[in-house]
Design a protein around this motif. Structure first.
Motif, PDB file in Angstrom:
ATOM      1  N   VAL A  63       0.843  -1.197   0.000  1.00 33.41           N
ATOM      2  CA  VAL A  63       0.000   0.000   0.000  1.00 33.41           C
ATOM      3  C   VAL A  63       0.876   1.244   0.000  1.00 33.41           C
ATOM      4  O   VAL A  63       0.673   2.171  -0.794  1.00 33.41           O
ATOM      5  CB  VAL A  63      -0.947   0.025   1.227  1.00 33.41           C
ATOM      6  CG1 VAL A  63      -1.743   1.324   1.260  1.00 33.41           C
ATOM      7  CG2 VAL A  63      -1.879  -1.172   1.212  1.00 33.41           C
ATOM      8  N   VAL A  67       0.758   3.653  -3.267  1.00 31.86           N
ATOM      9  CA  VAL A  67      -0.080   4.839  -3.091  1.00 31.86           C
ATOM     10  C   VAL A  67       0.672   5.975  -2.401  1.00 31.86           C
ATOM     11  O   VAL A  67       0.928   7.029  -2.987  1.00 31.86           O
ATOM     12  CB  VAL A  67      -1.358   4.495  -2.285  1.00 31.86           C
ATOM     13  CG1 VAL A  67      -2.256   5.721  -2.180  1.00 31.86           C
ATOM     14  CG2 VAL A  67      -2.105   3.345  -2.922  1.00 31.86           C
ATOM     15  N   ALA A 142       1.253  22.485   0.630  1.00 28.63           N
ATOM     16  CA  ALA A 142       1.289  21.572   1.779  1.00 28.63           C
ATOM     17  C   ALA A 142       2.359  20.516   1.558  1.00 28.63           C
ATOM     18  O   ALA A 142       2.408  19.893   0.504  1.00 28.63           O
ATOM     19  CB  ALA A 142      -0.061  20.907   1.964  1.00 28.63           C
ATOM     20  N   PRO A 144       3.838  16.950   2.194  1.00 28.40           N
ATOM     21  CA  PRO A 144       3.501  15.641   2.784  1.00 28.40           C
ATOM     22  C   PRO A 144       4.632  15.212   3.721  1.00 28.40           C
ATOM     23  O   PRO A 144       5.766  15.078   3.276  1.00 28.40           O
ATOM     24  CB  PRO A 144       3.422  14.701   1.562  1.00 28.40           C
ATOM     25  CG  PRO A 144       3.425  15.610   0.357  1.00 28.40           C
ATOM     26  CD  PRO A 144       4.101  16.870   0.749  1.00 28.40           C
ATOM     27  N   TYR A 184      -4.644   6.518  15.707  1.00 26.40           N
ATOM     28  CA  TYR A 184      -4.904   7.792  15.038  1.00 26.40           C
ATOM     29  C   TYR A 184      -4.728   7.656  13.524  1.00 26.40           C
ATOM     30  O   TYR A 184      -5.569   8.120  12.745  1.00 26.40           O
ATOM     31  CB  TYR A 184      -3.981   8.895  15.581  1.00 26.40           C
ATOM     32  CG  TYR A 184      -3.980  10.126  14.710  1.00 26.40           C
ATOM     33  CD1 TYR A 184      -5.072  10.997  14.709  1.00 26.40           C
ATOM     34  CD2 TYR A 184      -2.915  10.401  13.861  1.00 26.40           C
ATOM     35  CE1 TYR A 184      -5.089  12.105  13.879  1.00 26.40           C
ATOM     36  CE2 TYR A 184      -2.924  11.509  13.026  1.00 26.40           C
ATOM     37  CZ  TYR A 184      -4.008  12.360  13.035  1.00 26.40           C
ATOM     38  OH  TYR A 184      -4.028  13.449  12.208  1.00 26.40           O
ATOM     39  N   PRO A 222      -6.531   9.114   0.125  1.00 20.98           N
ATOM     40  CA  PRO A 222      -5.597   8.392  -0.752  1.00 20.98           C
ATOM     41  C   PRO A 222      -6.072   7.003  -1.176  1.00 20.98           C
ATOM     42  O   PRO A 222      -5.509   6.427  -2.087  1.00 20.98           O
ATOM     43  CB  PRO A 222      -4.326   8.288   0.104  1.00 20.98           C
ATOM     44  CG  PRO A 222      -4.795   8.345   1.522  1.00 20.98           C
ATOM     45  CD  PRO A 222      -6.085   9.097   1.540  1.00 20.98           C
TER      46      PRO A 222
HETATM   47  C1  HEC Z   1      -1.436  13.173  -3.355  1.00 16.81           C
HETATM   48  C2  HEC Z   1      -0.416  13.158  -2.358  1.00 16.81           C
HETATM   49  C3  HEC Z   1      -0.616  12.283  -1.148  1.00 16.81           C
HETATM   50  C4  HEC Z   1      -0.814  10.922  -1.098  1.00 16.81           C
HETATM   51  C5  HEC Z   1      -0.951   9.955  -2.252  1.00 16.81           C
HETATM   52  C6  HEC Z   1      -0.824  10.576   0.296  1.00 16.81           C
HETATM   53  N1  HEC Z   1      -0.638  11.684   1.064  1.00 16.81           N
HETATM   54 FE1  HEC Z   1      -0.566  11.751   3.072  1.00 16.81          FE
HETATM   55  N2  HEC Z   1      -0.366  13.773   3.024  1.00 16.81           N
HETATM   56  C7  HEC Z   1      -0.294  14.532   1.894  1.00 16.81           C
HETATM   57  C8  HEC Z   1      -0.201  15.931   2.264  1.00 16.81           C
HETATM   58  C9  HEC Z   1      -0.099  17.098   1.305  1.00 16.81           C
HETATM   59  C10 HEC Z   1      -0.216  15.976   3.675  1.00 16.81           C
HETATM   60  C11 HEC Z   1      -0.181  17.216   4.569  1.00 16.81           C
HETATM   61  C12 HEC Z   1      -1.600  17.513   4.973  1.00 16.81           C
HETATM   62  C13 HEC Z   1      -1.784  18.707   5.861  1.00 16.81           C
HETATM   63  O1  HEC Z   1      -0.857  19.064   6.601  1.00 16.81           O
HETATM   64  O2  HEC Z   1      -2.892  19.289   5.796  1.00 16.81           O
HETATM   65  C14 HEC Z   1      -0.307  14.611   4.127  1.00 16.81           C
HETATM   66  C15 HEC Z   1      -0.345  14.218   5.443  1.00 16.81           C
HETATM   67  C16 HEC Z   1      -0.331  12.917   5.874  1.00 16.81           C
HETATM   68  C17 HEC Z   1      -0.217  12.515   7.256  1.00 16.81           C
HETATM   69  C18 HEC Z   1      -0.060  13.431   8.455  1.00 16.81           C
HETATM   70  C19 HEC Z   1      -1.388  13.774   9.083  1.00 16.81           C
HETATM   71  C20 HEC Z   1      -1.181  14.554  10.348  1.00 16.81           C
HETATM   72  O3  HEC Z   1      -1.702  14.165  11.393  1.00 16.81           O
HETATM   73  O4  HEC Z   1      -0.475  15.576  10.309  1.00 16.81           O
HETATM   74  C21 HEC Z   1      -0.230  11.144   7.281  1.00 16.81           C
HETATM   75  C22 HEC Z   1      -0.122  10.258   8.480  1.00 16.81           C
HETATM   76  C23 HEC Z   1      -0.352  10.705   5.918  1.00 16.81           C
HETATM   77  N3  HEC Z   1      -0.412  11.801   5.089  1.00 16.81           N
HETATM   78  C24 HEC Z   1      -0.386   9.370   5.553  1.00 16.81           C
HETATM   79  C25 HEC Z   1      -0.562   8.940   4.253  1.00 16.81           C
HETATM   80  C26 HEC Z   1      -0.661   7.549   3.889  1.00 16.81           C
HETATM   81  C27 HEC Z   1      -0.546   6.375   4.847  1.00 16.81           C
HETATM   82  C28 HEC Z   1      -0.831   7.509   2.559  1.00 16.81           C
HETATM   83  C29 HEC Z   1      -1.025   6.293   1.701  1.00 16.81           C
HETATM   84  C30 HEC Z   1      -2.139   5.459   1.992  1.00 16.81           C
HETATM   85  C31 HEC Z   1      -0.833   8.892   2.073  1.00 16.81           C
HETATM   86  N4  HEC Z   1      -0.660   9.729   3.140  1.00 16.81           N
HETATM   87  C32 HEC Z   1      -0.969   9.271   0.756  1.00 16.81           C
HETATM   88  C33 HEC Z   1      -0.313  14.062   0.595  1.00 16.81           C
HETATM   89  C34 HEC Z   1      -0.508  12.751   0.222  1.00 16.81           C
END
Ligand code: HEC
Length: 291
Positions: A63, A67, A142, A144, A184, A222
């Motif tokens: 995963v 992703v 933002a 990631p 969480y 996602p």
């Molecule tokens: C399209 C891009 C994208 C994908 C694909 C994506 N993320 Fe994210 N993710 C982000 C962004 C941008 C942030 C920051 C969000 C914010 O701060 O508002 C984030 C934040 C997070 C956070 C932090 C949340 C927090 O409490 O601050 C986690 C955990 C996370 N992602 C897990 C995942 C996981 C697990 C996957 C796969 C299943 C995933 N993400 C897939 C873009 C992505």
């Protein structure tokens, strides 16, 4: 006399300070604000005998790789970690294959140029963006965050205040509850709603999420049912994907968890036996001594 007095003063002031602290803590302004209740999940890695389900970690990696890795890096991991004991335990051949699909930037070569080559198990996980600025630019501002330590970096606020419901806290202390981060992350990944609740305006570029503090997150949902094909017959649902990738993040954050728990248990058993032996030898030694 003066000595006694100052001692008394000292005691009174210490007591006063302690009372002040307790009242300050117990006052509502210190309470967890609008903490969302995060439901607890069953994890194989919880409790004293916790361990990682290897098949789950393998699915979780799948995963992540298919992703999450499009946006998130895991900079603490090397491909070789994927075959090490206590982790997903992919075969060495599989890890070579996984690593070889990554394009690693290396160099400089003899001409001073950087070049790309395919990865080896000794390489670190390749990051989706060369730096945070590039990530922010691509994601509309933002960034990631890196996911290697995410399972330890997040914990939901305790839903029960210790001064009104101390029972919950004590149970958590005694049972060694350490899965707050995992709970969480699971809640976050499964917390997207098609429509935000009535009366809530979600800002442009943000998405409504039940678990995220403030409920508006820059990460689009996602996952979707059937998104990734599991080889072992596990049902392909958002709930399972979320659970598996969360377990994978937990392992990444604490790869030696199994070792730690095994050692802890061994030490506890050893101390138990040792205590019994000490008690028996104390009895034997003092038996003939009048006391
Ligand atoms: C399209 C891009 C994208 C994908 C694909 C994506 N993320 Fe994210 N993710 C982000 C962004 C941008 C942030 C920051 C969000 C914010 O701060 O508002 C984030 C934040 C997070 C956070 C932090 C949340 C927090 O409490 O601050 C986690 C955990 C996370 N992602 C897990 C995942 C996981 C697990 C996957 C796969 C299943 C995933 N993400 C897939 C873009 C992505």
């Amino acid at each position: 006399m003066s000595k006694i007095l100052s001692m008394r003063n000292f005691r009174t002031s210490t007591l006063g300070a302690a009372l002040l602290l307790v009242t300050a803590y117990a006052s509502p302004s210190f309470a967890a604000g609008e903490a969302v209740e995060i439901p607890r999940q069953e994890w194989t890695f919880s409790g004293m005998t916790g361990y990682f389900d290897k098949a789950q970690l393998r699915r979780g990696y799948q995963v992540y790789q298919n992703v999450c890795a499009v946006c998130h890096g895991m900079r603490q991991l090397y491909y070789r970690n994927l075959s090490e004991p206590g982790g997903p335990e992919f075969s060495d051949a599989r890890v070579k294959d996984i690593a070889s699909q990554a394009q690693v930037t290396d160099g400089p070569d003899d001409n001073g140029e950087m070049f790309t080559r395919s990865g080896t198990p000794a390489d670190k996980f390749v990051l989706p963006y060369p730096n945070e600025k590039a990530a922010a630019a691509a994601m509309g501002g933002a960034v990631p965050p890196d996911l290697s330590l995410m399972a330890k970096a997040r914990a939901p606020a305790h839903a029960h205040a210790w001064y009104t419901e101390p029972y919950f806290w004590m149970v958590d202390i005694v049972t060694g509850y350490q899965e707050g981060g995992a709970d969480y992350l699971y809640a976050l990944l499964t917390g997207y709603a098609d429509e935000p609740p009535a009366g809530i305006d979600v800002l442009p570029g943000l998405y409504y999420n039940e678990a995220f503090p403030g409920h508006q997150i820059a990460m689009p949902s996602p996952l979707a049912d059937g998104f990734i094909t599991y080889e072992d017959g596990t049902e392909e649902t958002v709930a399972n994907y979320s659970k598996d990738v969360t377990a994978f993040m937990m392992w990444a954050a604490e790869p030696k968890l199994e070792e730690r728990k095994k050692m802890g248990l061994t030490v506890m058993i050893y101390l138990g036996i040792f205590a019994i032996l000490m008690y028996l030898s104390k009895r034997a030694l003092w038996r003939k001594v009048p006391h």
